[in-house]
Scaffold this active site. Sequence first.
Site, short mmCIF file in Angstrom:
data_model
loop_
_atom_site.label_atom_id
_atom_site.label_comp_id
_atom_site.label_asym_id
_atom_site.label_seq_id
_atom_site.Cartn_x
_atom_site.Cartn_y
_atom_site.Cartn_z
N CYS A 116 -74.26 -46.36 -68.92
CA CYS A 116 -75.33 -47.44 -69.18
C CYS A 116 -76.30 -47.18 -70.31
CB CYS A 116 -76.22 -47.77 -67.96
SG CYS A 116 -77.17 -49.26 -67.93
N HIS A 166 -71.81 -47.60 -63.88
CA HIS A 166 -72.72 -46.57 -63.40
C HIS A 166 -71.35 -45.86 -62.24
CE1 HIS A 166 -76.63 -46.75 -64.68
NE2 HIS A 166 -76.62 -47.86 -64.61
N GLU A 198 -71.47 -42.78 -61.32
CA GLU A 198 -71.90 -41.96 -60.73
C GLU A 198 -72.79 -42.19 -59.52
OE1 GLU A 198 -75.29 -43.32 -63.64
OE2 GLU A 198 -73.08 -43.17 -63.42
#
Length: 287
Positions: free
Chosen positions: A105, A199, A201
Amino acid sequence: MALRFLVVEGNTRSAREAHKAAYGNMLSESYADVIQDIERTAVCDIAFPTDEGANLPDRAGLESYDGVVLTGSHLSIYDRTPEIMRQIDLMRAIYASGTPSFGSCWGLQVAAVAADGDVQKNPLGREVGFARRLRRTEDGRGHPLLEGRPDVYDAPAIHLDMVTALPEDAVVIATNPVSEVQAAEIRRDGGTFWGVQYHPEFSLAELAVIMRQRAELLIREGFCRTPEEVHAYAADLTTLDKEPTRFDLAWRHGVDAEVLDVNRRTREIRNFIEHRVKTEKSARVRA
């Protein structure tokens, strides 16, 4: 020998403290946890370039790391505040160091601007919850960043800004109807960056916390009508995080194993470690 990573936190002190109070971790700490879940012996240092006077590594210090990872952020890069300029300067140093780098991002946006690309608000508005119908581009077919991903997939996401102009030496690896640049490889000054606009993660629990924190924004922009709707949506995400086999909730929110299975959700980070970090560490040792 353990892999050494530098995790660069994109948020200002107040934003990262608010996130930690709500979730228990800063974004950078969550990212470090993901890296260490993938590579158990990895050592992760964290840098806070938004802090004035922060002790940031120089080129030699960056060269001592096996990989650098950039987190998301609440900032907008076109504001060009001192907190933002320090991150752009650090990314330029990362490129010059040749150390493999990856970002999500905000991380992709910093990497693009540091290489003379551009980032602006998305005229289509915010992408919230999940980036849908992500697909490989022609350049993305066979690219190791997306190894193991199906041709079309979804991923956790929340952003308003997007890369609107890529640097000269860059390729788009994945795209979708909301943002043309959803994954990219950028080369600059001898360094190579891999990044995604979404994202990989984020756990669903962390995404739920972010949704709750942005409840007023989501209502103002029409994604939900009431605070209760926001919190109900976030509650479903939290439940799915704990119980990924809840078919009823997965069906309701249109998510599959690419989101629910942690190994598949974090695929791009795993590929970065396997194909960039380990490969280049091995090359350095041989050299």
